[in-house]
Design an enzyme around this catalytic site. Structure first.
Site, mmCIF file in Angstrom:
data_model
loop_
_atom_site.group_PDB
_atom_site.id
_atom_site.type_symbol
_atom_site.label_atom_id
_atom_site.label_comp_id
_atom_site.label_asym_id
_atom_site.label_seq_id
_atom_site.Cartn_x
_atom_site.Cartn_y
_atom_site.Cartn_z
ATOM 1 N N ARG A 139 0.862 -1.184 0.000
ATOM 2 C CA ARG A 139 0.000 0.000 0.000
ATOM 3 C C ARG A 139 0.899 1.235 0.000
ATOM 4 O O ARG A 139 1.933 1.264 0.689
ATOM 5 C CB ARG A 139 -0.901 0.042 1.240
ATOM 6 N N GLU A 150 -2.604 7.479 -4.913
ATOM 7 C CA GLU A 150 -2.938 6.784 -6.161
ATOM 8 C C GLU A 150 -4.411 6.891 -6.547
ATOM 9 O O GLU A 150 -4.757 6.747 -7.717
ATOM 10 C CB GLU A 150 -2.530 5.308 -6.098
ATOM 11 N N HIS A 158 -0.726 -0.259 -9.727
ATOM 12 C CA HIS A 158 -1.481 -1.226 -8.919
ATOM 13 C C HIS A 158 -1.928 -2.423 -9.765
ATOM 14 O O HIS A 158 -3.113 -2.760 -9.813
ATOM 15 C CB HIS A 158 -2.682 -0.550 -8.239
HETATM 16 P P1 NAD Z 1 -1.721 -11.125 4.966
HETATM 17 O O1 NAD Z 1 -2.742 -10.642 5.915
HETATM 18 O O2 NAD Z 1 -1.706 -12.567 4.572
HETATM 19 O O3 NAD Z 1 -0.258 -10.782 5.556
HETATM 20 C C1 NAD Z 1 0.078 -9.580 6.143
HETATM 21 C C2 NAD Z 1 1.213 -9.851 7.111
HETATM 22 O O4 NAD Z 1 1.647 -8.595 7.634
HETATM 23 C C3 NAD Z 1 0.810 -10.734 8.298
HETATM 24 O O5 NAD Z 1 1.735 -11.798 8.447
HETATM 25 C C4 NAD Z 1 0.857 -9.778 9.474
HETATM 26 O O6 NAD Z 1 1.233 -10.404 10.700
HETATM 27 C C5 NAD Z 1 1.928 -8.799 9.014
HETATM 28 N N1 NAD Z 1 1.899 -7.549 9.749
HETATM 29 C C6 NAD Z 1 0.845 -6.905 10.319
HETATM 30 N N2 NAD Z 1 1.257 -5.804 10.960
HETATM 31 C C7 NAD Z 1 2.604 -5.757 10.797
HETATM 32 C C8 NAD Z 1 3.607 -4.859 11.243
HETATM 33 N N3 NAD Z 1 3.303 -3.810 12.001
HETATM 34 N N4 NAD Z 1 4.871 -5.095 10.872
HETATM 35 C C9 NAD Z 1 5.195 -6.175 10.116
HETATM 36 N N5 NAD Z 1 4.286 -7.072 9.686
HETATM 37 C C10 NAD Z 1 3.010 -6.855 10.015
HETATM 38 O O7 NAD Z 1 -1.825 -10.183 3.703
HETATM 39 P P2 NAD Z 1 -1.291 -10.477 2.227
HETATM 40 O O8 NAD Z 1 -2.344 -11.195 1.462
HETATM 41 O O9 NAD Z 1 0.061 -11.069 2.305
HETATM 42 O O10 NAD Z 1 -1.243 -8.995 1.653
HETATM 43 C C11 NAD Z 1 -0.315 -8.058 2.135
HETATM 44 C C12 NAD Z 1 -0.685 -6.691 1.619
HETATM 45 O O11 NAD Z 1 -0.507 -6.671 0.204
HETATM 46 C C13 NAD Z 1 -2.188 -6.343 1.796
HETATM 47 O O12 NAD Z 1 -2.400 -5.725 3.033
HETATM 48 C C14 NAD Z 1 -2.456 -5.414 0.665
HETATM 49 O O13 NAD Z 1 -2.311 -4.089 1.147
HETATM 50 C C15 NAD Z 1 -1.357 -5.702 -0.346
HETATM 51 N N6 NAD Z 1 -1.855 -6.190 -1.634
HETATM 52 C C16 NAD Z 1 -1.507 -5.528 -2.762
HETATM 53 C C17 NAD Z 1 -1.933 -5.986 -4.007
HETATM 54 C C18 NAD Z 1 -1.537 -5.309 -5.294
HETATM 55 O O14 NAD Z 1 -2.150 -5.577 -6.341
HETATM 56 N N7 NAD Z 1 -0.541 -4.460 -5.299
HETATM 57 C C19 NAD Z 1 -2.754 -7.123 -4.069
HETATM 58 C C20 NAD Z 1 -3.076 -7.771 -2.889
HETATM 59 C C21 NAD Z 1 -2.635 -7.314 -1.670
#
Ligand code: NAD
Length: 338
Positions: A240, A269, A301
């Protein structure tokens, strides 16, 4: 919320032609579908008519004002067709008794693979080579890269995407450091070394962000964290935009402190991405400055944008909505936010 599904309408916001294709294709329950190209915000919420469900994406604005209006319109479900939910005021949804669901893991590989594509592009400059060769310029000057093998990649956030990305990085022969609030023993067995955040900043040649945007992670990349990093660091953000302090990264790029930046997401964005603005005068000076650096790669994105991911998004979103309408609950607890 027991109900006949075919009598239910879903209002989709921020839709593109591909959203319509995939949601029409997998509409096996026969929902009535209303597609709006516009973003959901306090003004456009008036477009919703007789829908119990609204389906939103990453840049729709779902704040208290919108949620109050949704409640007035008798909307019962906000279905996010994405994983991140930082754009939804969950407390307000709870207050107005509206359920909120998301697609927790539609294709972690899609995003992880895009992160690696950004690393390879920035490193080996294939985007520049492509243009050069088309102009019959076969010189290699300026295209020098480095071996990924043996380099240290730091991953912040080792959930679905971070874990998928760690496997790719290990496959390239990289040393993988990771920071998460929860350690993952399975990843440790694979060879990932969990450590504290500052060690990830200090020891990584490449840092890839895969944590959600929340109060703890907002601007996790800022002038202080950048000051800890190696001189030749590459930063990749497919998570993000708000994870990076844009002004601080611009200063670091100008000073040559950050050597490469790959971003698929950007703090502002919502005014830019998913649109063709090629005929417009862009008013956002920060994105213009970022795009002007030769060592910055911006994609709009698109990390999620694969056939497999869009199929899963449609299937899981429909499953979530059906479960909520029929059972008022979802079996996969990580899909239900409120
Ligand atoms: P997820 O929930 O499986 O994993 C997120 C991880 O971040 C978890 O392991 C959690 O413990 C960790 N986390 C939470 N707070 C934290 C902190 N303060 N410091 C370090 N780690 C922390 O999510 P995901 O499916 O792996 O997705 C991750 C992110 O990717 C989403 O939140 C979303 O914003 C982003 N995303 C982007 C796209 C894109 O097209 N660019 C697509 C999907 C997801």
């Amino acid at each position: 919320m027991k109900t006949d599904l075919t009598s239910q309408k879903i209002s989709f916001f921020s839709t593109q032609p591909y959203d319509k294709n995939f949601f029409n294709k997998y509409n096996e329950s026969g929902f009535e579908l209303d597609f709006f190209e516009t973003q959901l915000n306090p003004q456009t919420v008036t477009l919703i008519q007789n829908s119990a469900v609204v389906c939103v994406f990453v840049n729709d604005i779902v704040n208290e004002s919108v949620i109050k209006q949704l409640a007035d319109k008798n909307v019962k479900i906000i279905a996010l067709r994405c994983a991140g939910f930082n754009n939804v005021d969950l407390e307000s949804a709870k207050k107005y008794n509206i359920k909120v669901c998301r697609v927790p893991a539609y294709s972690p590989q899609a995003v992880a693979e895009h992160a690696m594509a950004m690393i390879l592009t920035l490193n080996r400059k294939t985007h520049k080579a492509y243009n050069r060769v088309r102009e019959q310029n076969f010189s290699l000057n300026g295209l020098l890269g480095f071996d990924l093998h043996g380099k240290t990649i730091g991953i912040i956030g080792t959930g679905n995407i971070g874990k998928a990305f760690s496997k790719i990085a290990l496959g390239f022969g990289c040393k993988v450091l990771a920071y998460d609030i929860i350690t993952n023993p399975e990843m440790e067995k694979d060879g990932v070394v969990f450590t504290d955040l500052n060690t990830v900043f200090k020891e990584s040649e490449i840092i890839s962000l895969h944590c959600p945007l929340n109060d703890a992670t907002k601007h996790i990349i800022n002038r202080n964290s950048i000051a800890l990093m190696k001189d030749n660091v590459m930063i990749i953000n497919t998570s993000r935009g708000g994870l990076i302090n844009t002004s601080d990264i611009i200063v670091a790029l100008k000073d040559g402190v950050v050597d490469y930046l790959g971003i698929d997401v950007y703090e502002q964005e919502e005014k830019l991405f998913f649109r063709d603005l090629s005929e417009d005068i862009i008013q956002d000076d920060d994105i213009q400055r970022l795009m002007s650096f030769p060592n910055v790669l911006v994609t709009a994105h698109q990390a999620f944008f694969t056939n497999e991911a869009l199929t899963q998004i449609a299937l899981v979103t429909y499953d979530n909505i059906k479960s909520l309408l029929l059972e008022n609950d979802i079996e996969n607890k990580s899909a239900l936010l409120v």
